[in-house]
Design an enzyme around this catalytic site. Structure first.
Site, PDB file in Angstrom:
ATOM      1  N   SER A 116      75.899  99.781  -3.449  1.00 58.82           N
ATOM      2  CA  SER A 116      75.085 100.217  -4.577  1.00 58.82           C
ATOM      3  C   SER A 116      73.986 101.204  -4.190  1.00 58.82           C
ATOM      4  O   SER A 116      74.283 102.293  -3.759  1.00 58.82           O
ATOM      5  CB  SER A 116      74.516  98.992  -5.278  1.00 58.82           C
ATOM      6  OG  SER A 116      73.938  99.378  -6.481  1.00 58.82           O
ATOM      7  N   HIS A 117      72.731 100.797  -4.313  1.00 55.74           N
ATOM      8  CA  HIS A 117      71.622 101.725  -4.102  1.00 55.74           C
ATOM      9  C   HIS A 117      71.302 101.945  -2.617  1.00 55.74           C
ATOM     10  O   HIS A 117      70.469 102.780  -2.289  1.00 55.74           O
ATOM     11  CB  HIS A 117      70.366 101.208  -4.809  1.00 55.74           C
ATOM     12  CG  HIS A 117      69.986  99.824  -4.393  1.00 55.74           C
ATOM     13  ND1 HIS A 117      70.668  98.718  -4.848  1.00 55.74           N
ATOM     14  CD2 HIS A 117      69.042  99.365  -3.554  1.00 55.74           C
ATOM     15  CE1 HIS A 117      70.137  97.628  -4.319  1.00 55.74           C
ATOM     16  NE2 HIS A 117      69.145  97.987  -3.522  1.00 55.74           N
ATOM     17  N   ASP A 167      72.696 104.996 -10.078  1.00 49.43           N
ATOM     18  CA  ASP A 167      72.685 104.626  -8.663  1.00 49.43           C
ATOM     19  C   ASP A 167      74.046 104.867  -8.021  1.00 49.43           C
ATOM     20  O   ASP A 167      74.960 105.432  -8.639  1.00 49.43           O
ATOM     21  CB  ASP A 167      72.237 103.168  -8.498  1.00 49.43           C
ATOM     22  CG  ASP A 167      73.282 102.201  -9.012  1.00 49.43           C
ATOM     23  OD1 ASP A 167      74.074 102.588  -9.874  1.00 49.43           O
ATOM     24  OD2 ASP A 167      73.300 101.046  -8.533  1.00 49.43           O
ATOM     25  N   ASP A 203      76.725 103.158  -7.321  1.00 51.46           N
ATOM     26  CA  ASP A 203      77.975 102.688  -7.930  1.00 51.46           C
ATOM     27  C   ASP A 203      77.963 102.768  -9.458  1.00 51.46           C
ATOM     28  O   ASP A 203      78.836 102.209 -10.119  1.00 51.46           O
ATOM     29  CB  ASP A 203      78.293 101.257  -7.471  1.00 51.46           C
ATOM     30  CG  ASP A 203      77.210 100.266  -7.818  1.00 51.46           C
ATOM     31  OD1 ASP A 203      76.041 100.684  -7.944  1.00 51.46           O
ATOM     32  OD2 ASP A 203      77.519  99.076  -7.984  1.00 51.46           O
ATOM     33  N   ASP A 253      76.034 101.578 -11.896  1.00 51.30           N
ATOM     34  CA  ASP A 253      75.705 100.503 -12.838  1.00 51.30           C
ATOM     35  C   ASP A 253      74.241 100.499 -13.273  1.00 51.30           C
ATOM     36  O   ASP A 253      73.854  99.695 -14.111  1.00 51.30           O
ATOM     37  CB  ASP A 253      76.142  99.126 -12.302  1.00 51.30           C
ATOM     38  CG  ASP A 253      75.572  98.792 -10.947  1.00 51.30           C
ATOM     39  OD1 ASP A 253      74.780  99.590 -10.423  1.00 51.30           O
ATOM     40  OD2 ASP A 253      75.926  97.722 -10.413  1.00 51.30           O
ATOM     41  N   ARG A 254      73.431 101.403 -12.731  1.00 50.89           N
ATOM     42  CA  ARG A 254      72.026 101.402 -13.154  1.00 50.89           C
ATOM     43  C   ARG A 254      71.639 102.723 -13.781  1.00 50.89           C
ATOM     44  O   ARG A 254      72.350 103.722 -13.658  1.00 50.89           O
ATOM     45  CB  ARG A 254      71.139 101.185 -11.948  1.00 50.89           C
ATOM     46  CG  ARG A 254      71.590  99.972 -11.221  1.00 50.89           C
ATOM     47  CD  ARG A 254      70.441  99.289 -10.706  1.00 50.89           C
ATOM     48  NE  ARG A 254      70.667  98.939  -9.357  1.00 50.89           N
ATOM     49  CZ  ARG A 254      69.668  98.693  -8.546  1.00 50.89           C
ATOM     50  NH1 ARG A 254      68.427  98.854  -8.951  1.00 50.89           N
ATOM     51  NH2 ARG A 254      69.929  98.307  -7.346  1.00 50.89           N
ATOM     52  N   LYS A 303      76.397  95.602 -15.458  1.00 50.95           N
ATOM     53  CA  LYS A 303      75.434  96.556 -15.978  1.00 50.95           C
ATOM     54  C   LYS A 303      76.081  97.930 -15.941  1.00 50.95           C
ATOM     55  O   LYS A 303      77.008  98.157 -15.170  1.00 50.95           O
ATOM     56  CB  LYS A 303      74.129  96.505 -15.195  1.00 50.95           C
ATOM     57  CG  LYS A 303      74.230  96.559 -13.677  1.00 50.95           C
ATOM     58  CD  LYS A 303      72.884  96.201 -13.083  1.00 50.95           C
ATOM     59  CE  LYS A 303      72.825  96.337 -11.578  1.00 50.95           C
ATOM     60  NZ  LYS A 303      73.540  95.308 -10.823  1.00 50.95           N
TER      61      LYS A 303
HETATM   62  C1  VG1 Z   1      68.486  94.100  -6.626  1.00 49.66           C
HETATM   63  C2  VG1 Z   1      67.830  94.047  -7.986  1.00 49.66           C
HETATM   64  C3  VG1 Z   1      68.683  93.223  -8.949  1.00 49.66           C
HETATM   65  C4  VG1 Z   1      70.096  93.814  -8.999  1.00 49.66           C
HETATM   66  C5  VG1 Z   1      70.662  93.857  -7.596  1.00 49.66           C
HETATM   67  C6  VG1 Z   1      72.034  94.469  -7.520  1.00 49.66           C
HETATM   68  O1  VG1 Z   1      68.557  92.797  -6.086  1.00 49.66           O
HETATM   69  O2  VG1 Z   1      66.541  93.490  -7.892  1.00 49.66           O
HETATM   70  O3  VG1 Z   1      68.067  93.212 -10.198  1.00 49.66           O
HETATM   71  O4  VG1 Z   1      70.914  93.042  -9.823  1.00 49.66           O
HETATM   72  O5  VG1 Z   1      69.800  94.630  -6.751  1.00 49.66           O
HETATM   73  O6  VG1 Z   1      72.078  95.708  -8.110  1.00 49.66           O
HETATM   74  P1  VG1 Z   1      67.521  92.258  -4.981  1.00 49.66           P
HETATM   75  O7  VG1 Z   1      68.029  90.911  -4.580  1.00 49.66           O
HETATM   76  O8  VG1 Z   1      67.508  93.267  -3.875  1.00 49.66           O
HETATM   77  O9  VG1 Z   1      66.184  92.201  -5.649  1.00 49.66           O
HETATM   78  V1  VG1 Z   1      73.156  96.867  -7.568  1.00 49.66           V
HETATM   79  O10 VG1 Z   1      73.160  98.045  -8.682  1.00 49.66           O
HETATM   80  O11 VG1 Z   1      72.322  97.356  -6.157  1.00 49.66           O
HETATM   81  O12 VG1 Z   1      74.563  96.127  -7.128  1.00 49.66           O
HETATM   82 CO    CO Z   2      74.424  99.417  -8.399  1.00 46.41          CO
END
Ligand code: VG1
Ligand code: CO
Length: 544
Positions: free
Chosen positions: A113-114, A278, A280, A282-283, A377
């Site tokens: 993801s990010h 982001d 992938d 989803d944000r 998302k």
């Molecule tokens: C983070 C965000 C959470 C989100 C998760 C996955 O998690 O706070 O809200 O669902 O990333 O998003 P954490 O545990 O680092 O706070 V994604 O788009 O990175 O799969």
């Molecule tokens: Co993501």
């Protein structure tokens, strides 16, 4: 083609976090590492023989190699069919869409993801179940348990499958269908939003849109949707080509990492609307000219205006937000007379509510918003929702949000992240906070008084499962809150997240700078948690 049964031994660190298993690329490249985890996923499924699996990723380094391994393992394990995105590309929401449309048993998403990509950066594997959503905790726990006992995995000894051409090939009796990554997703979006009206807005020449795909997976989706379908001019999408290292960037759509887009929207001659996604897809980041919409406010505004959008005009059954997300949407839900659920961080907790028809819209403060159209998302969905609202209301973004505050009051909100903190120090900080919980209740911190303090625990109203230790909450008598938790997505050290929220009903005080409006709470967070001395950091690495 022979099926090999390979002897292996468990890796101790294959416990999925908030969103899948995330590690350095070099960790995944160790012999047997990826294979062990994939076999553990398969072993924890029942009845997958002959079933359909969806596979795709965000295009980061190691995506295609991982897909080849998964295809050969799926064939050796007896899956009937694998749907894979062309060039290995599928955004997280698109995987959710394709699983649901094809009644697949599940899907594997290759993404961190990010987190940054590239040979020295991160890789990740997420498993989604047949409803299209992230595997819920009982499933991820079963996968982890299996990974701790695994002794062998099965893989086909075969050449690679071409992923560059659409169409079907056979792999030892299993069908591999290379699909257009965008088509099904586009069709779903067309069924929810008023594309004609958005087309008029974007093709009319007076409204200007800028979308930053951050060299990640959203590029092809955004180009097809905005430039080729909705009439926006070429160049609307910037950084539109997916790159294995995201161009060296950090594909996290916030004010810090989407710097180029922020520069456009806060510069002279700013476009009317700006958005980013982001890694992938989803944000989402939503910007108006010289105006940032916090994700918590975005969820509240979408909820309050959902009746203007075709896919939601018949009403919402309820809404859900993660615990650290601001309570702005709670006020809208109360006025609409619908339920509002508060879940732990991570989209996997929304799945049961959506499946049971208890919520229509969901959101997280971390730039994630979505609905019952999928079980993930969905970044571009949120952008289209906003564009649909703008096309109907014909007002600037800032006016829509300010009118919302006038009606409901404003929830000042910010998150302070301390990234890459020594894990022992971060755990000690949380432990110390946990011990203070009972003594904080009723305590005065001028001008605030603590109404409740706890370590958030969630009982799923659908299956009754309980998730404990989901974040330390300090709630004040005026509705303000401070939340402390450790990230579950990092790959290096620990990330402390401090979430701050203050409610301001007075319209005359709606135009403060957020950090100033939250200054007292920031000071209280420091006093209670001793962040500086315990993390040895003078300031957060990221403030959003
Ligand atoms: C983070 C965000 C959470 C989100 C998760 C996955 O998690 O706070 O809200 O669902 O990333 O998003 P954490 O545990 O680092 O706070 V994604 O788009 O990175 O799969
Ligand atoms: Co993501």
């Amino acid at each position: 083609m022979p099926i090999l049964t390979v002897t292996t031994i468990p890796f101790a660190d294959q416990k999925p976090g908030t969103s899948g298993l995330r590690k350095k690329v070099s960790t995944f490249q160790q012999p047997h590492y990826l294979e062990n985890f994939i076999q553990s996923i398969f072993d924890s499924l029942t009845g997958y023989q002959g079933q359909t699996l969806v596979v795709g990723g965000d295009g980061r380094y190691y995506n295609q190699q991982a897909i080849q391994i998964i295809l050969k393992m799926a064939a050796a394990n007896g899956f009937g069919r694998v749907l894979v995105g062309q060039q290995g590309i599928l955004s997280t929401p698109a995987v959710s869409c394709v699983i649901r449309k094809n009644q697949a048993i599940g899907g594997i998403i290759l993404s961190a993801s990010h987190n940054p990509g590239g040979p020295q950066a991160d890789f990740g594997v997420k498993y989604n179940t047949g409803n299209g959503g992230p595997a819920p905790e009982p499933v991820t726990e079963a996968i982890f348990a299996r990974s701790q006992k695994i002794r062998q995995y099965r893989i086909l000894n075969a050449g690679d499958v071409r992923l560059d051409r659409l169409g079907t090939t056979q792999l030892a009796g299993m069908e591999v269908e290379v699909i257009d990554p965008v088509a099904d997703y586009l069709a779903l979006m067309e069924s929810l939003f008023d594309f004609d009206r958005i087309h008029q807005l974007l093709a009319g020449g007076y409204f200007r849109l800028k979308v930053d795909a951050m060299h990640a997976v959203t590029g092809p989706y955004a180009q097809t949707i905005f430039e080729h379908t909705l009439g926006a001019p070429a160049g609307t999408v910037i950084r539109g080509i997916p790159l294995e290292d995201f161009g060296g960037g950090h594909p996290d759509p916030n004010l810090v990492y989407a710097r180029e887009l922020v520069g456009h929207l806060f510069g002279d001659d700013a476009p009317d609307f700006g958005a980013a996604s982001d890694g992938d897809g989803d944000r989402n980041l939503i910007l108006g000219p010289h105006f940032f919409v916090t994700p918590s406010d975005s969820l509240a505004v979408l909820t309050a205006n959902a009746h203007l959008v075709p896919g939601y005009k018949s009403g919402l059954v309820g809404v859900a937000r993660s615990m650290p997300t601001s309570q702005a949407v709670d006020r809208v839900a109360a006025r609409l007379g619908i339920a509002c659920y508060e879940t732990p961080t991570g989209w996997k907790f929304f799945g049961n509510l959506l499946d049971a028809g208890k919520a229509t819209l969901c959101g997280e403060e971390s730039f994630g918003t979505g609905s019952n159209h999928l079980r993930e998302k969905d970044g571009l969905w949120a952008v289209l929702f906003w564009l649909n609202l703008l096309a109907v209301r014909q007002q600037p973004v800032s006016q829509i949000v300010k009118e919302h505050w006038q009606r409901y009051g404003r929830h000042y909100y910010s998150r302070h992240d301390y990234e890459g903190v020594d894990s022992d120090r971060a755990n000690a900080l949380i432990q110390r906070l946990r011990e203070q919980i009972p003594s904080l209740r009723g305590k005065h911190f001028h001008p605030y008084q603590v109404e409740y303090s706890d370590d958030f625990s969630y009982s799923d109203p659908v299956d009754g499962s309980v998730s404990q230790n989901q974040g330390i909450r300090l709630g004040f008598t005026d509705g303000s809150r401070i939340v402390f938790r450790l990230s579950g997505t990092g790959t290096q050290g620990a990330t402390l997240r401090v979430y701050l929220e203050r409610y301001e009903p007075n319209i005359a005080r709606h135009n403060l700078d957020s950090q100033k409006a939250l200054a007292d709470l920031i000071a209280i967070a420091e006093e209670v948690a001793q962040i500086r001395s315990l993390t040895q950091r003078n300031q957060p690495t990221v403030i959003i």
